[in-house]
Design a protein around this motif. Structure first.
Motif, PDB file in Angstrom:
ATOM      1  N   GLU A  34       0.826  -1.215   0.000  1.00 26.32           N
ATOM      2  CA  GLU A  34       0.000   0.000   0.000  1.00 26.32           C
ATOM      3  C   GLU A  34       0.862   1.267   0.000  1.00 26.32           C
ATOM      4  O   GLU A  34       0.448   2.302  -0.508  1.00 26.32           O
ATOM      5  CB  GLU A  34      -0.930  -0.001   1.219  1.00 26.32           C
ATOM      6  CG  GLU A  34      -2.083  -0.980   1.118  1.00 26.32           C
ATOM      7  CD  GLU A  34      -3.033  -0.634  -0.030  1.00 26.32           C
ATOM      8  OE1 GLU A  34      -3.158   0.567  -0.353  1.00 26.32           O
ATOM      9  OE2 GLU A  34      -3.623  -1.562  -0.610  1.00 26.32           O
ATOM     10  N   GLU A  35       2.055   1.177   0.591  1.00 28.45           N
ATOM     11  CA  GLU A  35       2.949   2.333   0.594  1.00 28.45           C
ATOM     12  C   GLU A  35       3.378   2.696  -0.826  1.00 28.45           C
ATOM     13  O   GLU A  35       3.416   3.865  -1.204  1.00 28.45           O
ATOM     14  CB  GLU A  35       4.173   2.039   1.456  1.00 28.45           C
ATOM     15  CG  GLU A  35       5.161   3.197   1.537  1.00 28.45           C
ATOM     16  CD  GLU A  35       6.382   2.863   2.373  1.00 28.45           C
ATOM     17  OE1 GLU A  35       7.283   3.707   2.467  1.00 28.45           O
ATOM     18  OE2 GLU A  35       6.419   1.747   2.938  1.00 28.45           O
ATOM     19  N   SER A  88      -3.957   6.952 -11.012  1.00 28.20           N
ATOM     20  CA  SER A  88      -5.115   6.434 -10.292  1.00 28.20           C
ATOM     21  C   SER A  88      -4.745   5.171  -9.524  1.00 28.20           C
ATOM     22  O   SER A  88      -3.742   4.507  -9.821  1.00 28.20           O
ATOM     23  CB  SER A  88      -6.253   6.134 -11.272  1.00 28.20           C
ATOM     24  OG  SER A  88      -5.889   5.066 -12.136  1.00 28.20           O
ATOM     25  N   ARG A  89      -5.585   4.823  -8.549  1.00 32.89           N
ATOM     26  CA  ARG A  89      -5.297   3.646  -7.732  1.00 32.89           C
ATOM     27  C   ARG A  89      -5.347   2.364  -8.557  1.00 32.89           C
ATOM     28  O   ARG A  89      -4.522   1.465  -8.396  1.00 32.89           O
ATOM     29  CB  ARG A  89      -6.301   3.570  -6.582  1.00 32.89           C
ATOM     30  CG  ARG A  89      -6.099   2.350  -5.682  1.00 32.89           C
ATOM     31  CD  ARG A  89      -7.045   2.339  -4.504  1.00 32.89           C
ATOM     32  NE  ARG A  89      -6.874   1.133  -3.709  1.00 32.89           N
ATOM     33  CZ  ARG A  89      -5.936   0.965  -2.793  1.00 32.89           C
ATOM     34  NH1 ARG A  89      -5.087   1.957  -2.564  1.00 32.89           N
ATOM     35  NH2 ARG A  89      -5.821  -0.153  -2.110  1.00 32.89           N
ATOM     36  N   GLY A  90      -6.317   2.288  -9.497  1.00 37.07           N
ATOM     37  CA  GLY A  90      -6.413   1.089 -10.329  1.00 37.07           C
ATOM     38  C   GLY A  90      -5.194   0.881 -11.185  1.00 37.07           C
ATOM     39  O   GLY A  90      -4.661  -0.239 -11.279  1.00 37.07           O
ATOM     40  N   ASP A  91      -4.702   1.979 -11.813  1.00 41.01           N
ATOM     41  CA  ASP A  91      -3.500   1.857 -12.638  1.00 41.01           C
ATOM     42  C   ASP A  91      -2.276   1.506 -11.795  1.00 41.01           C
ATOM     43  O   ASP A  91      -1.421   0.726 -12.210  1.00 41.01           O
ATOM     44  CB  ASP A  91      -3.248   3.165 -13.389  1.00 41.01           C
ATOM     45  CG  ASP A  91      -4.326   3.444 -14.429  1.00 41.01           C
ATOM     46  OD1 ASP A  91      -5.079   2.503 -14.741  1.00 41.01           O
ATOM     47  OD2 ASP A  91      -4.419   4.588 -14.894  1.00 41.01           O
ATOM     48  N   ALA A  92      -2.180   2.097 -10.607  1.00 44.03           N
ATOM     49  CA  ALA A  92      -1.046   1.800  -9.732  1.00 44.03           C
ATOM     50  C   ALA A  92      -1.052   0.335  -9.307  1.00 44.03           C
ATOM     51  O   ALA A  92      -0.003  -0.338  -9.301  1.00 44.03           O
ATOM     52  CB  ALA A  92      -1.093   2.712  -8.508  1.00 44.03           C
ATOM     53  N   LEU A  93      -2.220  -0.193  -8.950  1.00 48.39           N
ATOM     54  CA  LEU A  93      -2.311  -1.606  -8.547  1.00 48.39           C
ATOM     55  C   LEU A  93      -1.923  -2.530  -9.697  1.00 48.39           C
ATOM     56  O   LEU A  93      -1.152  -3.487  -9.517  1.00 48.39           O
ATOM     57  CB  LEU A  93      -3.732  -1.913  -8.066  1.00 48.39           C
ATOM     58  CG  LEU A  93      -4.142  -1.328  -6.716  1.00 48.39           C
ATOM     59  CD1 LEU A  93      -5.627  -1.541  -6.474  1.00 48.39           C
ATOM     60  CD2 LEU A  93      -3.338  -1.955  -5.585  1.00 48.39           C
ATOM     61  N   MET A  99       0.166   7.087  -6.424  1.00 49.17           N
ATOM     62  CA  MET A  99      -0.995   7.967  -6.436  1.00 49.17           C
ATOM     63  C   MET A  99      -0.590   9.412  -6.175  1.00 49.17           C
ATOM     64  O   MET A  99      -1.210  10.345  -6.693  1.00 49.17           O
ATOM     65  CB  MET A  99      -2.017   7.499  -5.404  1.00 49.17           C
ATOM     66  CG  MET A  99      -2.690   6.179  -5.766  1.00 49.17           C
ATOM     67  SD  MET A  99      -3.850   5.621  -4.504  1.00 49.17           S
ATOM     68  CE  MET A  99      -5.100   6.903  -4.606  1.00 49.17           C
ATOM     69  N   GLU A 100       0.465   9.633  -5.373  1.00 49.89           N
ATOM     70  CA  GLU A 100       0.965  10.985  -5.145  1.00 49.89           C
ATOM     71  C   GLU A 100       1.518  11.606  -6.412  1.00 49.89           C
ATOM     72  O   GLU A 100       1.505  12.829  -6.569  1.00 49.89           O
ATOM     73  CB  GLU A 100       2.058  10.975  -4.063  1.00 49.89           C
ATOM     74  CG  GLU A 100       1.529  10.760  -2.654  1.00 49.89           C
ATOM     75  CD  GLU A 100       2.654  10.746  -1.638  1.00 49.89           C
ATOM     76  OE1 GLU A 100       3.830  10.812  -2.066  1.00 49.89           O
ATOM     77  OE2 GLU A 100       2.366  10.648  -0.432  1.00 49.89           O
ATOM     78  N   VAL A 121       1.694   1.902  -3.558  1.00 49.26           N
ATOM     79  CA  VAL A 121       0.493   2.400  -4.229  1.00 49.26           C
ATOM     80  C   VAL A 121       0.285   3.882  -3.906  1.00 49.26           C
ATOM     81  O   VAL A 121      -0.030   4.698  -4.778  1.00 49.26           O
ATOM     82  CB  VAL A 121      -0.744   1.578  -3.810  1.00 49.26           C
ATOM     83  CG1 VAL A 121      -2.013   2.197  -4.378  1.00 49.26           C
ATOM     84  CG2 VAL A 121      -0.610   0.137  -4.276  1.00 49.26           C
ATOM     85  N   ALA A 122       0.500   4.243  -2.640  1.00 51.37           N
ATOM     86  CA  ALA A 122       0.343   5.641  -2.231  1.00 51.37           C
ATOM     87  C   ALA A 122       1.351   6.535  -2.937  1.00 51.37           C
ATOM     88  O   ALA A 122       1.037   7.662  -3.332  1.00 51.37           O
ATOM     89  CB  ALA A 122       0.482   5.756  -0.711  1.00 51.37           C
TER      90      ALA A 122
END
Length: 334
Positions: A297-298, A309-314, A304-305, A300-301
């Protein structure tokens, strides 16, 4: 988003420094960082002037380039938080300057009556969040072993600034210590040394209309006095940015047509070919699908910063086996 504070610092401080060097040399004595006058005569105004304006054009040039590179923090956190960090780092580094001078005199017996002038403490303090929060992305390799990253040029500029004077290491050390104290929230310094909201709004009304500007849509002129290598680097960065923007626009059009998700098979063709045996009629078999990779999650954050987007990062982290550098490269280039 347009970093008006960074632009105002860069332009105003550089202009004053150039004027003092070329036209008003008889006023330079008022901007000297004279520790003896500050400690013995309590001339606090010398502390303010001496720690704001550079009297050496080499220091002015390097610090201006560093402020330009560090404008990413104002765009990420906002002008108020960025100005609060600069204010806190300036005040803490002023205190650490005096302490380090006394420690040097006590241990080595060296009496230091003056230090290099300029807005150097906060500039060195910005290396702390730059090191801890900006991902390192490899750009190329030299001689097959030495990696050149997106952060190498900033560190080289910092090293050049560090070696430009005899006692500038004191300013660098005090700046780094103040940056660590402020960035790690030691003794809640960030709550005490912060810019009030009404001051931030006042400067927003006055500075933003003057110094804010939109991102250039075509090629801009390189800085005056830049070397051929810097000009070439600026043109390459501008070309890369234009290519990246066109790819992002193309990616957005494709995502709208495909339902909003990135075509990860195009971004990671090795993964697609690796599991070709599990695909029949363009449908994956239920038994051949590997379990999804656990994503930090770190990381991913962090993505996102940077605006993803969260979906693309995941998806990027899963496809890259949780490698932040690889995921960042593919998100930036596609």
């Amino acid at each position: 988003d347009k970093a008006p504070l960074s632009k105002s610092l860069l332009l105003v401080l550089s202009a004053i420094s150039i004027l003092l060097t070329l036209l008003f040399q008889h006023y330079q004595k008022f901007f000297a960082y004279n520790l003896q006058a500050i400690k013995e005569d309590f001339q606090i105004w010398r502390l303010v002037c001496g720690r704001t304006i550079c009297l050496d054009l080499k220091d002015t040039f390097c610090s201006s380039l560093l402020i330009y590179n560090f404008r990413i923090f104002e765009r990420r956190y906002g002008s108020r938080k960025f100005s609060s960090f600069l204010l806190g780092a300036w005040m803490l580094s002023a205190l650490f300057d005096l302490l380090l001078v006394e420690i040097t005199q006590y241990i080595f017996g060296i009496t230091i009556n003056s230090l290099p002038s300029g807005f150097l403490g906060p500039v060195f303090a910005l290396f702390v969040p730059f090191y801890s929060s900006i991902p390192r992305v490899q750009v190329t390799q030299v001689l097959g072993h030495f990696s050149i990253t997106n952060k190498s040029l900033v560190y080289i500029l910092g090293l050049q600034l560090l070696t430009s004077g005899s006692y500038i290491w004191i300013l660098a050390l005090s700046g780094l210590i103040s940056g660590i104290c402020y960035n790690s929230s030691i003794l809640k310094v960030h709550r005490i040394l912060c810019v009030p909201r009404w001051v931030a709004k006042l400067f927003s009304w006055t500075l933003e209309p003057v110094f804010s500007s939109a991102e250039p849509t075509n090629e801009v002129r390189v800085g005056m006095g830049a070397t051929v290598d810097i000009q070439r680097q600026q043109r390459m960065e501008l070309l890369d940015r234009q290519i990246m923007m066109s790819q992002v626009a193309q990616m957005r059009r494709q995502r709208q047509q495909q339902g909003g998700m990135i075509n990860w098979n195009r971004l990671f063709p090795p993964l697609r070919h690796r599991h070709n045996a599990n695909y029949q009629d363009h449908r994956p078999s239920e038994q051949g699908i590997p379990p999804p990779t656990e994503v930090s999650e770190e990381q991913v954050a962090r993505l996102m910063e940077m605006g993803f987007s969260r979906g693309d990062a995941l998806e990027a982290l899963r496809a890259s086996n949780n490698d932040l550098n690889v995921a960042t490269n593919f998100l930036l280039q596609h």
